[in-house]
Design an enzyme around this catalytic site. Structure first.
Site, PDB file in Angstrom:
ATOM      1  CB  THR A 103      -0.921   0.007   1.226  1.00 42.53           C
ATOM      2  OG1 THR A 103      -1.778  -1.138   1.174  1.00 42.53           O
ATOM      3  CG2 THR A 103      -1.781   1.272   1.247  1.00 42.53           C
ATOM      4  CE  LYS A 178      -5.424  -1.559   1.860  1.00 39.33           C
ATOM      5  NZ  LYS A 178      -4.141  -2.266   1.766  1.00 39.33           N
ATOM      6  CE  LYS A 246       2.296   2.253   4.708  1.00 38.46           C
ATOM      7  NZ  LYS A 246       1.830   1.514   3.494  1.00 38.46           N
TER       8      LYS A 246
END
Length: 298
Positions: A103, A178, A246
């Site tokens: 990701t 995502k 993150k």
């Protein structure tokens, strides 16, 4: 499986280690690489039944491979293992397939896609959802950005560890999909934490409450998989808060570029920061409940 492929997998963490095992067990010719020797040794010891060649660098792993897959940490990690002096693109053949399950930002995904095009390499950004449980069971969902022919070439390998492969759009689209996924998770797990503490403060039977509300509109993956563990204050598994923060940083950066307001996401990100301050950065995102003390009627 109709065709055995030469597949190299880079990044043997919680998710990547399980994925690599599925690839090897599916009969593909597997090569593995991990920057941390300790994690590599641990994976080899735990997967003695999986035949795998060990590479000493990303470039060595890519030599002769039909497909290279990465699952590392962040933008800088991906740039290093793919574009660096000993990176994948130094050795992956023309017509080979590169897929990244990390990701990361849509920006780095697009940059890598441009580099891949110039090298005549098929490129996919394919972040995943389904958690550690999905990785272990081989039931992940992959959100793929890239050209349709690249997805088709990668599908026979990706089917070894996923239940759903969705071609979302062009390069970078997998990463932005995502991000939408992480927005949903952050909001749901935050409200779930409040529901758990509310039910506990009311001295309700937590199992009965779950039975009552999980069959209706409140049902979610988070409720099905985290209600009981949150009720018991168990968080030693799953997606770490450090990694979720993150991801949410990527979300808010992309949102600023799009001119999109994300007030709930920004608020929940600060809730996660509170738990980090309590020492819970490596705990599952459901540890967000730690910022809510237990209370109850006398």
């Amino acid at each position: 499986m109709s065709e055995k492929r030469k597949v190299s997998f880079l990044g043997l963490g919680v998710m990547g280690g399980a994925i690599a095992r599925h690839i090897g067990k599916a009969g593909h010719e597997l090569t593995v690489y991990n920057r941390s020797p300790g994690r590599l040794d641990k994976w080899l010891a735990a997967n003695t039944g999986v035949a795998a060649r060990v590479a000493s660098s990303p470039a060595e792993a890519a030599e002769g491979a039909d497909m290279v897959i990465t699952c590392v940490g962040n933008d800088d990690d991906v740039a290093d293992v793919v574009l660096g002096p000993q990176g994948v693109f130094r050795a992956l053949r023309r017509g080979g397939v590169f897929a990244d399950h990390t990701t990361v930002s849509a920006r780095i995904a697009r940059q890598i896609a441009v580099e891949a095009r110039d090298l005549q390499v098929h490129c996919i950004d394919a972040p995943m959802t389904g958690s550690q449980i999905g990785a272990e069971k081989g039931t992940l969902t992959l959100m793929c950005g890239g050209r349709p022919d690249a997805i088709d070439m990668a599908r026979p390998v990706m089917e070894a560890y996923s239940a759903r492969i969705v071609h979302v759009g062009k390069a970078g689209a997998g990463q932005t999909a995502k991000m939408a996924n992480q927005i949903c998770i952050a909001g749901i797990v935050s409200s779930l934490a409040e529901a758990v503490r509310f039910a506990q403060a009311s001295h309700l039977d937590m199992g009965k409450v779950y039975e009552a509300i999980s069959g209706g509109a409140a049902q979610s993956w988070q409720m099905d998989n985290r209600w009981a563990t949150m009720s018991r204050d168990e968080f030693d598994f799953g997606l770490a808060i450090d990694w979720m923060r993150k991801d949410l940083g990527l979300v808010m950066e992309e949102g600023r570029g799009l001119g999109v307001s994300l007030p709930v996401t920004a608020l929940v990100d600060q809730f996660f920061a509170d738990v980090q301050a309590l020492g819970g950065g490596r705990e599952d995102t459901s540890a967000i409940i730690r910022r809510l003390p237990r209370k109850g009627r006398k």
